[in-house]
Design a protein around this motif. Structure first.
Motif, PDB file in Angstrom:
ATOM      1  N   GLN A  43      -7.584 -17.313  31.655  1.00 56.07           N
ATOM      2  CA  GLN A  43      -8.502 -16.891  30.594  1.00 56.07           C
ATOM      3  C   GLN A  43      -9.748 -16.202  31.153  1.00 56.07           C
ATOM      4  OE1 GLN A  43      -8.546 -20.836  28.544  1.00 56.07           O
ATOM      5  NE2 GLN A  43      -7.883 -19.689  26.746  1.00 56.07           N
ATOM      6  N   MET A  46     -11.356 -13.694  28.825  1.00 54.85           N
ATOM      7  CA  MET A  46     -12.151 -14.310  27.772  1.00 54.85           C
ATOM      8  C   MET A  46     -13.516 -14.735  28.307  1.00 54.85           C
ATOM      9  SD  MET A  46     -10.889 -17.324  25.171  1.00 54.85           S
ATOM     10  CE  MET A  46      -9.598 -16.242  24.512  1.00 54.85           C
ATOM     11  N   THR A 117     -10.284 -23.275  22.622  1.00 55.48           N
ATOM     12  CA  THR A 117      -9.262 -22.315  22.185  1.00 55.48           C
ATOM     13  C   THR A 117      -7.911 -22.990  21.996  1.00 55.48           C
ATOM     14  OG1 THR A 117      -8.728 -21.711  24.470  1.00 55.48           O
ATOM     15  CG2 THR A 117     -10.436 -20.416  23.357  1.00 55.48           C
ATOM     16  N   THR A 118      -7.858 -24.316  22.187  1.00 56.43           N
ATOM     17  CA  THR A 118      -6.643 -25.093  21.946  1.00 56.43           C
ATOM     18  C   THR A 118      -7.020 -26.284  21.076  1.00 56.43           C
ATOM     19  OG1 THR A 118      -6.836 -26.622  23.827  1.00 56.43           O
ATOM     20  CG2 THR A 118      -5.827 -24.461  24.252  1.00 56.43           C
ATOM     21  N   LEU A 155     -10.076 -17.587  17.510  1.00 55.96           N
ATOM     22  CA  LEU A 155      -9.714 -17.686  18.917  1.00 55.96           C
ATOM     23  C   LEU A 155      -8.391 -18.416  19.124  1.00 55.96           C
ATOM     24  CD1 LEU A 155     -13.167 -18.514  20.547  1.00 55.96           C
ATOM     25  CD2 LEU A 155     -12.046 -16.285  20.317  1.00 55.96           C
ATOM     26  N   THR A 156      -7.913 -19.119  18.094  1.00 54.96           N
ATOM     27  CA  THR A 156      -6.639 -19.831  18.225  1.00 54.96           C
ATOM     28  C   THR A 156      -5.461 -19.023  17.684  1.00 54.96           C
ATOM     29  OG1 THR A 156      -6.784 -20.965  16.069  1.00 54.96           O
ATOM     30  CG2 THR A 156      -7.861 -22.021  17.951  1.00 54.96           C
TER      31      THR A 156
END
Length: 351
Positions: A43, A46, A117-118, A155-156
């Motif tokens: 990531q 990001m 993001t999770t 974001l997900t």
């Protein structure tokens, strides 16, 4: 009603769609003038976008966060904190990145802002698990609780289907154990059942249609509730087994939770019938353990330890480690039964 103690954790939560736009003002509100941005190598892009958003408030990027928070990675990150003169942390990503931020905070007491993001949920807890020399240990300390969490549902939307499934089941595990925790309370019971229900109805929808904003919102909402549960009460057999397996064999964190959860639920159902009933109700199932395994099957999560990289030779060492310094559990821990649980989980047997 039995007496209980409830402590509300003081994390500021910003939830919605497009809320990443509030990152700069939130960092400024925390008094951070030089924020080190954390991510995993995967990531990095990001993290770079996040640093760009922060502009002069960014002290740099450290993109080596790793699963199970290895101490050697934290030590490298600490050198970057010192080199850049960072006075705060911004962690963007899943549980690995959040864990690294917590490990830094434990050593420095720097303020943290987390952008999940999770569906890991660890951003809502004062719990840190660290791995060194093949052993994962956990601690609970107010210093590692992030000051602010920004949940941006957008974001997900790009979260891969497989990762969405196992991450969501990992979150459900937090709430399941909260329902039979030694220090459970009625406030957390409500959050736990609602969190399980939100994820149980949204995960299949996100698998079918990954860009469904309503389903993604529901899943992130459920993960937030489940994270609060994990941070507010103690852990039991399920988390002990997952920490043992992750630390000893470097198994993928969320996948391990997905596999173990129904087997740990079955182990504890007789000793915790009220909790099992709540889990079953939240899942819309007649049996809590079967309902959890059926949900895992429905969303395509792994069902056996074998398929996520464990070997049969690891079962006996894992049993020994799980029985050493065990977490409190509603059902007494019996070595032969723990071995049977792990053997069934290894093969993916029906619960």
């Amino acid at each position: 009603m039995q007496p209980f103690t409830y402590t509300g954790l003081p994390t500021r939560v910003i939830f919605g769609h497009g809320t990443l736009e509030k990152l700069g003002p939130e960092v400024d509100r925390l008094g951070i003038s030089r924020a080190l941005v954390l991510s995993t190598p995967h990531q990095r892009d990001m993290a770079e976008d996040t640093a760009q958003r922060l502009g002069s408030l960014a002290a740099g990027i450290f993109s080596e966060a790793a699963m199970h928070t290895p101490v050697d990675v934290t030590e490298r990150a600490m050198r970057e904190v010192e080199r850049g003169g960072a006075d705060g942390i911004v962690a963007i990503g899943g549980g690995s990145t959040t864990g690294l931020g917590k490990a830094i905070a434990l050593r420095t007491d720097l303020p943290q802002l987390v952008v999940p993001t999770t569906y890991a949920g660890s951003e809502m807890t004062p719990i840190l698990g660290q791995t060194e020399n093949g052993r994962k240990t956990t601690l609970r300390d107010p210093k590692v609780l992030p000051e602010t969490v920004i949940y941006d549902v957008s974001l997900t939307l790009g979260l891969p289907v497989k990762l969405s499934a196992v991450s969501g089941l990992n979150a459900i595990a937090h709430a399941v154990e909260a329902l039979y925790a030694q220090d459970r309370n009625p406030v957390i019971d409500l959050m736990a059942e609602e969190g399980i229900a939100a994820l149980a109805r949204s995960l299949p929808a996100t698998i079918t249609k990954p860009d469904d904003l309503d389903a993604r919102s529901d899943a992130l909402y459920g993960a937030w509730l489940c994270g609060i549960c994990l941070g507010s009460v103690g852990m039991a057999l399920h988390h002990k087994l997952c920490h043992t397996l992750g630390g000893m064999f470097n198994l993928p964190h969320a996948e391990t939770h997905a596999v173990i959860l129904p087997h740990a639920m079955r182990y504890n159902m007789q000793a915790a019938p009220i909790a099992a009933g709540r889990v079953a109700r939240a899942l819309g199932a007649g049996d809590a353990a079967k309902g959890l395994q059926n949900l895992a099957r429905r969303v395509g999560a792994p069902l056996s330890l074998k398929e996520i990289g464990m070997t049969a030779e690891g079962i006996d060492p894992a049993v020994a480690q799980a029985m050493a310094n065990p977490y409190w559990n509603p059902e007494p821990l019996i070595e032969a039964r723990i071995r049977d649980l792990l053997e069934r989980a290894f093969h993916g047997s029906d619960v």
